[in-house]
Design a protein around this motif. Structure first.
Motif, PDB file in Angstrom:
ATOM      1  N   GLY A 449       0.772  -1.251  -0.204  1.00 16.45           N
ATOM      2  CA  GLY A 449      -0.037   0.110  -0.074  1.00 16.45           C
ATOM      3  C   GLY A 449       0.854   0.737   0.444  1.00 16.45           C
ATOM      4  O   GLY A 449       0.664   1.932  -0.936  1.00 16.45           O
ATOM      5  N   LYS A 450       1.585   1.123   1.171  1.00 11.83           N
ATOM      6  CA  LYS A 450       2.606   2.911   0.689  1.00 11.83           C
ATOM      7  C   LYS A 450       3.649   2.648  -0.438  1.00 11.83           C
ATOM      8  O   LYS A 450       3.919   3.720  -0.714  1.00 11.83           O
ATOM      9  CB  LYS A 450       3.659   2.115   1.917  1.00 11.83           C
ATOM     10  N   LEU A 451       3.899   1.374  -1.154  1.00  9.02           N
ATOM     11  CA  LEU A 451       4.701   1.763  -2.355  1.00  9.02           C
ATOM     12  C   LEU A 451       3.905   1.835  -3.633  1.00  9.02           C
ATOM     13  O   LEU A 451       3.878   3.096  -4.225  1.00  9.02           O
ATOM     14  CB  LEU A 451       4.959   0.586  -2.927  1.00  9.02           C
ATOM     15  N   LEU A 456       1.720   6.510  -6.818  1.00  3.85           N
ATOM     16  CA  LEU A 456       1.191   6.969  -7.576  1.00  3.85           C
ATOM     17  C   LEU A 456       1.435   8.716  -7.530  1.00  3.85           C
ATOM     18  O   LEU A 456       0.693   9.140  -8.718  1.00  3.85           O
ATOM     19  CB  LEU A 456      -0.466   6.315  -7.147  1.00  3.85           C
ATOM     20  N   GLN A 457       1.548   9.067  -6.921  1.00  2.00           N
ATOM     21  CA  GLN A 457       1.833  10.443  -6.895  1.00  2.00           C
ATOM     22  C   GLN A 457       3.093  10.822  -7.905  1.00  2.00           C
ATOM     23  O   GLN A 457       2.597  11.703  -7.936  1.00  2.00           O
ATOM     24  CB  GLN A 457       2.401  10.567  -5.288  1.00  2.00           C
ATOM     25  N   LYS A 458       3.675  10.026  -8.181  1.00  2.00           N
ATOM     26  CA  LYS A 458       4.927  10.032  -8.478  1.00  2.00           C
ATOM     27  C   LYS A 458       4.511   9.453 -10.187  1.00  2.00           C
ATOM     28  O   LYS A 458       4.907  10.498 -11.110  1.00  2.00           O
ATOM     29  CB  LYS A 458       6.616  10.080  -8.238  1.00  2.00           C
ATOM     30  N   GLY A 459       2.959   9.593 -10.444  1.00  2.00           N
ATOM     31  CA  GLY A 459       2.444   8.900 -11.429  1.00  2.00           C
ATOM     32  C   GLY A 459       3.161   8.444 -12.411  1.00  2.00           C
ATOM     33  O   GLY A 459       3.593   7.487 -13.258  1.00  2.00           O
ATOM     34  N   ASN A 460       4.239   6.776 -11.045  1.00  5.66           N
ATOM     35  CA  ASN A 460       4.486   5.583 -11.918  1.00  5.66           C
ATOM     36  C   ASN A 460       3.830   4.924 -11.579  1.00  5.66           C
ATOM     37  O   ASN A 460       3.309   4.257  -9.906  1.00  5.66           O
ATOM     38  CB  ASN A 460       6.377   5.248 -10.742  1.00  5.66           C
ATOM     39  N   LEU A 461       3.984   3.795 -12.575  1.00  4.79           N
ATOM     40  CA  LEU A 461       2.951   2.406 -12.728  1.00  4.79           C
ATOM     41  C   LEU A 461       3.689   0.739 -12.911  1.00  4.79           C
ATOM     42  O   LEU A 461       3.455  -0.101 -12.572  1.00  4.79           O
ATOM     43  CB  LEU A 461       2.501   2.356 -13.842  1.00  4.79           C
ATOM     44  N   ILE A 462       4.781   1.492 -12.696  1.00  3.79           N
ATOM     45  CA  ILE A 462       6.155   0.304 -12.739  1.00  3.79           C
ATOM     46  C   ILE A 462       7.025   0.646 -12.045  1.00  3.79           C
ATOM     47  O   ILE A 462       7.819   2.217 -11.695  1.00  3.79           O
ATOM     48  CB  ILE A 462       6.571   0.541 -14.334  1.00  3.79           C
ATOM     49  N   LEU A 512      -5.189  -0.101  -3.950  1.00  6.66           N
ATOM     50  CA  LEU A 512      -4.211  -0.492  -2.564  1.00  6.66           C
ATOM     51  C   LEU A 512      -3.562   1.087  -1.758  1.00  6.66           C
ATOM     52  O   LEU A 512      -3.249   1.336  -0.963  1.00  6.66           O
ATOM     53  CB  LEU A 512      -3.312  -1.471  -2.690  1.00  6.66           C
ATOM     54  N   ALA A 513      -3.625   1.902  -2.814  1.00  6.74           N
ATOM     55  CA  ALA A 513      -3.003   3.120  -2.421  1.00  6.74           C
ATOM     56  C   ALA A 513      -4.182   4.234  -1.025  1.00  6.74           C
ATOM     57  O   ALA A 513      -3.981   4.929  -0.535  1.00  6.74           O
ATOM     58  CB  ALA A 513      -2.771   3.907  -3.631  1.00  6.74           C
ATOM     59  N   ALA A 514      -5.401   3.728  -1.254  1.00 10.55           N
ATOM     60  CA  ALA A 514      -6.419   4.820  -0.918  1.00 10.55           C
ATOM     61  C   ALA A 514      -6.508   3.475   0.082  1.00 10.55           C
ATOM     62  O   ALA A 514      -6.654   4.256   1.678  1.00 10.55           O
ATOM     63  CB  ALA A 514      -7.689   4.612  -1.765  1.00 10.55           C
TER      64      ALA A 514
END
Length: 701
Positions: A449-451, A456-462, A512-514
Motif C-alpha cells: 500500500g505504501k509503495l 501513484l503520487q509520482k505517476g509511476n506504474l512500474i 491499495l494506495a487509497a
C-alpha cells in the motif's frame, strides 16, 4: 528617435556646447570636425544604450504582465475557483493605480491572443470555457465587462455552435494488421500511429499480435524488420548513450550477428509500448537535431528525433499510451490516432458466459453486473472482468445466496480478501475458514500500500529497485511478495536483465494506495494527503470540522485539483472505505473502525456542493461515481423520476441537476448513436456540461 531620445540628445548637446564655449575661435576646422565626430558617436552610443535598456525593461514588463494574466486565467479555470477569489481581489487592488481603460484594453487583447493559441492547440473545451468565463466577467471588473462582451459575443456564439455541431460520422474499426494502411480517401502514407486506451484495455496484447502475425508471415510482409520496445526497458538506459543502430543491437542481438549496420535500406517498424510508463525526459522543443543512425547520444534524444522524423524518416512508428500521457507527443508528430475501447456490451456477456460453465451462474452474474452501472462500465476493461469474475465466483460459493458486491470498493476489498485466503491456503498451510489477516499478510499489504501510494503520487506504474528501496522494500522481499500475491503484485523480466515490478492493473494500485492512506489515518491519525503541512495549517483550513470530515473533504479537493484525473479512482476507493460496512470487511487490518453516519452525510453534502461548483463535466461525472461509492443516489433518482414522469424541464435545472442528467445519459445501457441537442433548452453553462454527451455520441444534432 522618440521624444525621450530627442530630449536626451538636446541635453547632451547643450552640455557639450557649454564645455566648448571657452575654446578659442581660431581653432582649426579639422579639430572642430573631430570634436563633432566624437560628439556624434557619443550620441549614437548613448541612444543605442538607452534603446537597449528600454527594450530590456519592456520585455520584463510584458513577461510579468503575461504571467500575471495567465495566473488569473488559471485560477478562474481551476476547480477551486471560489476559494481563489480573495487572492484575485488583492491582485486587483495592487493594480488600482493603473489607467482603467488602458488595463481593460490590454487584457482584452491578451485574452484574444490566448483564445487563438488554445484553438491552434486544439484545446476546444478550454477555449469554450475561457470564452464563457470572459462573458461572465470573472476575469474583469464590472466596468470592463461590457466592452469585452461586445468584442467576444459573436466569437463565443460561433464557437459554441461549432463545438456542438458534430457531423454524422461512421466510426471505422481498424484491425491491427492494417494499422499503417492509409485511411480510405487519403493517399498520404502513415508514418506514426498513436494508440490510446486505459490501463488493462489490451494495448500491449494488440502490439504483440501484430508482431506475431508478422513473424509468422500472416500479414505485413512488406515490412522487413519489426522492433518491439517497451518504455519499461528503455527507462533502464536513462544514463547510457547509444546510436539507433547500437540500440537495436543491444536489444536484438541477432541483428548484430546478421551484420546489420544501417537501417535506411529496410522498411522498419518500431513499436514503443507504454508511453505512460516513460521516465525519459522527452523534450520535443529543445532537443538537438540528430539525423545519423550511427551517431551515439542519450536514449531520450534518439527517441525524440525518431518520433519527430528527423532520424530515419522512412521508419514507421507505433506508440501506445494511456490517454493522460498522450500529450507528451506533439500532435504534429502523429499521423493517426486510434483507440482501444475494450469489450462491447455483448462481449462482456460473452466473457462471463465462457468464464462460467454453469449457465445459471453466468446469467446471475451478468444480471448482477447490469444492476450496478459502475461495475458494468468498468467491465469494458478485460482485466476488470477477470477481477470481477474472481470475486463473484468466491462470493457465490461462500455467501449462499447473500448479497453480492455492488460498488467498486466492495469489489476490490473482496478481491483482496480472496487473494489473502489463497495465500494462506497455498503457502501457509491454513484453511479457508482461518482468519485471513494474519501478521505476515498484514505486513505485506501495508508495504504494498505504501509503495502504491507513493508511486501513484509520482505517476509511476512500474517500479525499479530504487523505487522499492525508497519505500523500505528490497528486491528479495519484493520477489517474495510477487511470488505470494501473484494476482496483485507481479515481477516482469523483459529483454533487459533487471527485474521490473508492477501491480496487475492500475486500479489495483489505486485501491491499495487509497487503503494505505485510509489505514494510516485511522490507525495513527496521520493525514498523508496533507504532506508536510503543519498542525496550525490544518486548524486554519479545517474551520471547526471534525478530523474525519476534513480528511475526506480534503481528499475530494486534492482529486479535483489533479490536472489529468489520475486520482479519480483513488478518491472513489477512499470514500468507499469510509463506510462502516466496508470497514467491517477489513477487520484485522484496521485497529479500529472509524466512521459515522454524520461524517458520511457531511461528505455527501460536500460532494454535491463541489458538483455544483465544478465546471469540468468529467470531474462532475467522477463525483457522481463517488456518491455511488457512498451509497447516495438521491440526485440521480430525482432526475430519473422526472424523466419517467415526463415532468423534466431543462429550463429550470440547476448546474447540479444538469450534471446528474449527463451522468444518467452516459450511464444508460443504450449507446448514444445520436444526441439531439434540440431536446434541451440549455444555457451556455449547461451546454458546457453536455460536452461529454457530444463526445460519446456518433452524431450530434
Amino acid at each position: 528617435m522618440n521624444c525621450r531620445e530627442n530630449k536626451l540628445n538636446s541635453s547632451y548637446f547643450h552640455r557639450v556646447n557649454q564645455e566648448n564655449s571657452e575654446v578659442p575661435r581660431d581653432q582649426s576646422a579639422q579639430q572642430h570636425q573631430t570634436q563633432l565626430d566624437s560628439i556624434f558617436m557619443v550620441c549614437i552610443c548613448t541612444t543605442t544604450t538607452f534603446t537597449s535598456v528600454l527594450f530590456t525593461i519592456l520585455s520584463v514588463n510584458i513577461v510579468t504582465f503575461v504571467k500575471n494574466e495567465l495566473k488569473k486565467i488559471h485560477k478562474v479555470l481551476s476547480p477551486d475557483y471560489p476559494e481563489c477569489l480573495e487572492s484575485q481581489i488583492e491582485d486587483e487592488e495592487v493594480l488600482d493605480n493603473e489607467n482603467e481603460e488602458q488595463r481593460r484594453s490590454s487584457r482584452e487583447g491578451f485574452l484574444k491572443i490566448t483564445l487563438n493559441f488554445l484553438r491552434k492547440m486544439n484545446q476546444e473545451e478550454l477555449d469554450i470555457l475561457l470564452s464563457s468565463v470572459c462573458l461572465m466577467g470573472l476575469l474583469n471588473s464590472t466596468s470592463q465587462r461590457e466592452g469585452l462582451e461586445r468584442s467576444m459575443m459573436n466569437m463565443r456564439s460561433d464557437r459554441l455552435k461549432t463545438a456542438f455541431r458534430k457531423p454524422n460520422r461512421q466510426e471505422t474499426t481498424i484491425r491491427q494488421e492494417d494499422i499503417f494502411k492509409p485511411t480510405p480517401g487519403k493517399d498520404n502514407p502513415i508514418r506514426t500511429v498513436m494508440t490510446k486506451g486505459v490501463a488493462g484495455i489490451g494495448k500491449t496484447v494488440l502490439t504483440q499480435k501484430f508482431t506475431l502475425d508478422w513473424a509468422e508471415e500472416k500479414a505485413n510482409q512488406d515490412i522487413k524488420l519489426t522492433f518491439p520496445f517497451t518504455f519499461r526497458e528503455l527507462n533502464m538506459l536513462k544514463e547510457k548513450k547509444f546510436s539507433l543502430v547500437e540500440l537495436v543491437h543491444h536489444f536484438f542481438t541477432e541483428t548484430k550477428e546478421a551484420g546489420i549496420c544501417t537501417l535506411e535500406e529496410f522498411q522498419v517498424v518500431f513499436i514503443f509500448d507504454g508511453l505512460d510508463e516513460c521516465r525519459l525526459p522527452l523534450d520535443f522543443h529543445n532537443t538537438e537535431i540528430l539525423t545519423d543512425v550511427t551517431e551515439s547520444t542519450s536514449v531520450d534524444v534518439l527517441l525524440t528525433n525518431l518520433i519527430r522524423g528527423k532520424l530515419l524518416p522512412s521508419a514507421r512508428l507505433w506508440i501506445t499510451t494511456r490517454p493522460a500521457a498522450a500529450s507528451q507527443i506533439p500532435p504534429e508528430c502523429v499521423d493517426m490516432v486510434t483507440e482501444v475501447r475494450g469489450f462491447t456490451d455483448p462481449q462482456k456477456e460473452e466473457y462471463f458466459s465462457k468464464r462460467f460453465c454453469d449457465g445459471e451462474q453466468a446469467s446471475r452474474i451478468i444480471s448482477h453486473i447490469k444492476t450496478s452501472r459502475s461495475l458494468h462500465i468498468m467491465c469494458h476493461i478485460p482485466v476488470f472482468c477477470w477481477i470481477t469474475s474472481t470475486v463473484l465466483e468466491d462470493a457465490l460459493k461462500t455467501r449462499e445466496g447473500g448479497e453480492l458486491p455492488k460498488t467498486l470498493t466492495e469489489m476490490y476489498i473482496h478481491f483482496l480478501v480472496v487473494q489473502s485466503k489463497l495465500k494462506n491456503v497455498k503457502y501457509d498451510g491454513r484453511t479457508e475458514i482461518d482468519p485471513h489477516w494474519n501478521p505476515e499478510s498484514r505486513r505485506m499489504i501495508e508495504s504494498l500500500g505504501k509503495l502504491a501510494f507513493e508511486q501513484l503520487q509520482k505517476g509511476n506504474l512500474i517500479f525499479y529497485e530504487s523505487d522499492l528501496i525508497d519505500c523500505g522494500i528490497n528486491i528479495r522481499v519484493a520477489s517474495v511478495y510477487s511470488g505470494v500475491f501473484t494476482q496483485i503484485f507481479k515481477v516482469e523480466r523483459g529483454l533487459y536483465p533487471d527485474k521490473v515490478f508492477c501491480f496487475v492493473h492500475l486500479s489495483v494500485q489505486e485501491f491499495l494506495a487509497a487503503l494505505h492512506v485510509h489505514l494510516t489515518f485511522v490507525n495513527s491519525g496521520v493525514n498523508l494527503l496533507l504532506g508536510n503541512k503543519s498542525a496550525s495549517w490544518w486548524c486554519k483550513l479545517s474551520r471547526g470540522k471534525s478530523e474525519l470530515t476534513f480528511f475526506y473533504q480534503s481528499a475530494v479537493d486534492k482529486a479535483l485539483q489533479s490536472p489529468n484525473g489520475h486520482l479519480d479512482l483513488f478518491i472513489r476507493f477512499l470514500l468507499g472505505l469510509s463506510l462502516q460496512t466496508n470497514q467491517n470487511l477489513l477487520r484485522g487490518l484496521l485497529k479500529k473502525a472509524e466512521g459515522s453516519l454524520r461524517t458520511n452525510r457531511e461528505t455527501v453534502q460536500y460532494i454535491k456542493k463541489k458538483i455544483e461548483e465544478t465546471s469540468s463535466a468529467e470531474k462532475s461525472i467522477n463525483l457522481f461515481h463517488c456518491l455511488n461509492e457512498l451509497n447516495d443516489r438521491s440526485l440521480v433518482e430525482e432526475i430519473q423520476q422526472s424523466l419517467r414522469s415526463g415532468s423534466l424541464s431543462t429550463h429550470k435545472l440547476s448546474p447540479t441537476q444538469w450534471s446528474a442528467l449527463v451522468f444518467i445519459l452516459l450511464s444508460s445501457e443504450k449507446d448514444l448513436d445520436v444526441f439531439d441537442l434540440k431536446t434541451f433548452s440549455a444555457s451556455e453553462e449547461a451546454l458546457l456540461r453536455l460536452l461529454p454527451l457530444v463526445k460519446a455520441s456518433k452524431k450530434a444534432l
